[in-house]
Scaffold this motif. Structure first.
Motif, PDB file in Angstrom:
ATOM      1  N   ASN A   1      -0.681  -9.187 -15.816  1.00 51.31           N
ATOM      2  CA  ASN A   1      -1.020 -10.119 -15.909  1.00 51.31           C
ATOM      3  C   ASN A   1      -1.393 -10.658 -16.983  1.00 51.31           C
ATOM      4  N   PRO A   2      -1.689 -11.195 -18.175  1.00 50.90           N
ATOM      5  CA  PRO A   2      -0.774 -12.114 -19.578  1.00 50.90           C
ATOM      6  C   PRO A   2      -2.263 -11.533 -20.300  1.00 50.90           C
ATOM      7  N   HIS A   3      -3.568 -10.508 -20.044  1.00 48.68           N
ATOM      8  CA  HIS A   3      -4.199 -10.552 -20.482  1.00 48.68           C
ATOM      9  C   HIS A   3      -4.101  -8.597 -20.776  1.00 48.68           C
ATOM     10  N   GLY A   4      -2.914  -7.944 -19.978  1.00 52.29           N
ATOM     11  CA  GLY A   4      -3.140  -6.842 -20.461  1.00 52.29           C
ATOM     12  C   GLY A   4      -3.933  -5.762 -19.895  1.00 52.29           C
ATOM     13  N   ARG A   5      -4.439  -6.298 -19.050  1.00 55.30           N
ATOM     14  CA  ARG A   5      -5.516  -5.336 -18.381  1.00 55.30           C
ATOM     15  C   ARG A   5      -5.965  -6.132 -17.053  1.00 55.30           C
ATOM     16  N   GLY A   6      -6.671  -5.336 -16.545  1.00 56.93           N
ATOM     17  CA  GLY A   6      -6.839  -5.283 -15.092  1.00 56.93           C
ATOM     18  C   GLY A   6      -5.466  -5.237 -13.769  1.00 56.93           C
ATOM     19  N   GLU A   7      -5.360  -4.067 -13.383  1.00 58.74           N
ATOM     20  CA  GLU A   7      -4.367  -4.349 -12.854  1.00 58.74           C
ATOM     21  C   GLU A   7      -5.035  -3.997 -10.809  1.00 58.74           C
ATOM     22  N   TRP A   8      -4.101  -4.339  -9.869  1.00 59.43           N
ATOM     23  CA  TRP A   8      -4.081  -4.317  -8.749  1.00 59.43           C
ATOM     24  C   TRP A   8      -4.641  -2.247  -8.214  1.00 59.43           C
ATOM     25  N   LEU A   9      -5.319  -2.252  -7.720  1.00 60.42           N
ATOM     26  CA  LEU A   9      -5.903  -1.012  -7.520  1.00 60.42           C
ATOM     27  C   LEU A   9      -5.502  -0.685  -5.840  1.00 60.42           C
ATOM     28  N   GLY A  10      -4.892  -1.316  -4.837  1.00 56.86           N
ATOM     29  CA  GLY A  10      -4.545  -1.026  -3.546  1.00 56.86           C
ATOM     30  C   GLY A  10      -2.973  -0.689  -3.284  1.00 56.86           C
ATOM     31  N   PRO A  11      -2.949  -0.816  -2.095  1.00 57.95           N
ATOM     32  CA  PRO A  11      -1.436  -0.262  -1.852  1.00 57.95           C
ATOM     33  C   PRO A  11      -0.177  -0.493  -2.958  1.00 57.95           C
ATOM     34  N   TRP A  12       0.671   0.254  -3.193  1.00 59.25           N
ATOM     35  CA  TRP A  12       1.491  -0.095  -4.687  1.00 59.25           C
ATOM     36  C   TRP A  12       0.817  -0.130  -5.654  1.00 59.25           C
ATOM     37  N   SER A  13      -0.080   0.504  -5.739  1.00 66.69           N
ATOM     38  CA  SER A  13      -0.697   0.432  -7.279  1.00 66.69           C
ATOM     39  C   SER A  13      -0.515   1.820  -7.741  1.00 66.69           C
ATOM     40  N   ASP A  14      -0.528   1.980  -9.739  1.00 65.63           N
ATOM     41  CA  ASP A  14      -0.240   2.585 -10.578  1.00 65.63           C
ATOM     42  C   ASP A  14      -0.225   4.137  -9.405  1.00 65.63           C
ATOM     43  N   ASP A  15      -1.063   4.289  -8.576  1.00 65.99           N
ATOM     44  CA  ASP A  15      -0.769   5.675  -8.551  1.00 65.99           C
ATOM     45  C   ASP A  15      -0.816   6.155  -6.980  1.00 65.99           C
ATOM     46  N   SER A  16      -0.615   5.113  -6.179  1.00 59.39           N
ATOM     47  CA  SER A  16      -0.824   5.043  -5.002  1.00 59.39           C
ATOM     48  C   SER A  16      -0.488   5.417  -4.230  1.00 59.39           C
ATOM     49  N   GLU A  17      -0.452   6.380  -2.962  1.00 57.96           N
ATOM     50  CA  GLU A  17       0.420   7.717  -2.525  1.00 57.96           C
ATOM     51  C   GLU A  17       1.721   7.084  -1.394  1.00 57.96           C
ATOM     52  N   GLU A  18       1.880   5.697  -1.466  1.00 61.53           N
ATOM     53  CA  GLU A  18       3.023   4.271  -1.062  1.00 61.53           C
ATOM     54  C   GLU A  18       4.062   5.311  -2.147  1.00 61.53           C
ATOM     55  N   TRP A  19       3.937   5.576  -3.642  1.00 57.70           N
ATOM     56  CA  TRP A  19       5.569   5.892  -4.710  1.00 57.70           C
ATOM     57  C   TRP A  19       5.448   7.256  -3.863  1.00 57.70           C
ATOM     58  N   THR A  20       6.877   7.262  -3.809  1.00 58.53           N
ATOM     59  CA  THR A  20       7.813   8.620  -3.725  1.00 58.53           C
ATOM     60  C   THR A  20       8.727   8.786  -4.747  1.00 58.53           C
ATOM     61  N   SER A  21       8.836   9.661  -5.542  1.00 60.34           N
ATOM     62  CA  SER A  21      10.068   9.756  -6.181  1.00 60.34           C
ATOM     63  C   SER A  21      10.848   9.105  -6.837  1.00 60.34           C
ATOM     64  N   ARG A  22      11.595   9.027  -5.429  1.00 61.10           N
ATOM     65  CA  ARG A  22      12.728   8.136  -5.399  1.00 61.10           C
ATOM     66  C   ARG A  22      12.574   6.804  -5.636  1.00 61.10           C
ATOM     67  N   MET A  23      11.349   6.188  -5.410  1.00 60.21           N
ATOM     68  CA  MET A  23      11.151   4.485  -5.701  1.00 60.21           C
ATOM     69  C   MET A  23      10.601   4.768  -6.763  1.00 60.21           C
ATOM     70  N   LYS A  24      10.753   6.031  -7.471  1.00 59.23           N
ATOM     71  CA  LYS A  24       9.111   5.465  -8.589  1.00 59.23           C
ATOM     72  C   LYS A  24      10.953   5.326  -9.403  1.00 59.23           C
ATOM     73  N   ARG A  25      11.862   6.285  -9.601  1.00 61.95           N
ATOM     74  CA  ARG A  25      13.226   6.003 -10.539  1.00 61.95           C
ATOM     75  C   ARG A  25      13.793   4.589 -10.234  1.00 61.95           C
TER      76      ARG A  25
ATOM     77  N   LEU B   1      12.791   1.387  -9.318  1.00 64.78           N
ATOM     78  CA  LEU B   1      11.824   0.442  -9.619  1.00 64.78           C
ATOM     79  C   LEU B   1      11.512   0.800 -11.193  1.00 64.78           C
ATOM     80  N   ASN B   2      11.342   2.202 -11.863  1.00 67.49           N
ATOM     81  CA  ASN B   2      11.104   2.866 -13.222  1.00 67.49           C
ATOM     82  C   ASN B   2       9.842   2.023 -13.257  1.00 67.49           C
ATOM     83  N   GLN B   3       9.000   2.392 -11.857  1.00 68.43           N
ATOM     84  CA  GLN B   3       7.490   2.932 -11.743  1.00 68.43           C
ATOM     85  C   GLN B   3       6.900   3.731 -13.277  1.00 68.43           C
ATOM     86  N   THR B   4       5.731   3.770 -13.820  1.00 66.38           N
ATOM     87  CA  THR B   4       5.110   4.178 -14.514  1.00 66.38           C
ATOM     88  C   THR B   4       3.721   3.599 -14.452  1.00 66.38           C
ATOM     89  N   SER B   5       2.401   4.634 -14.788  1.00 65.06           N
ATOM     90  CA  SER B   5       1.187   4.546 -14.360  1.00 65.06           C
ATOM     91  C   SER B   5       0.619   4.058 -15.910  1.00 65.06           C
TER      92      SER B   5
END
Length: 86
Positions: free
Chosen positions: A38-62, A64-68
């Motif tokens: 988001n170019p405004h730096g705020r407002g993010e998707w909250l559905g599947p694959w969002s920052d803290d969603s249950e879809e993320w495994t430790s392997r996938m986070k590593r 894709l360099n996923q952070t919250s």
């Protein structure tokens, strides 16, 4: 990516940038994901694959360099992107 996000009561217009599109596999199958910002730096998707969603495994986070961080960057499944922004 110019997009319209629709809801029952309102319609917002905004422009997100596509940062990456990937296809990754884990123990739950193969996932087609897109990372947006988001170019405004705020407002993010909250559905599947969002920052803290249950879809993320430790392997996938590593892989894709996923952070919250609340930085406007977020991941979505390609199918959700099409559903939300088409």
């Amino acid at each position: 990516l110019a997009a319209c996000l629709r809801s029952d009561r309102a319609r917002w217009r905004f422009a997100d940038s596509i940062l990456r599109v990937v296809e990754e596999s884990d123990g739950n199958g193969t996932h087609r994901l897109v990372q947006l910002r988001n170019p405004h730096g705020r407002g993010e998707w909250l559905g599947p694959w969002s920052d803290d969603s249950e879809e993320w495994t430790s392997r996938m986070k590593r892989r894709l360099n996923q952070t919250s961080a609340v930085d406007g960057c977020f991941w979505m499944a390609v199918e959700d992107l099409i559903r939300q922004f088409a």
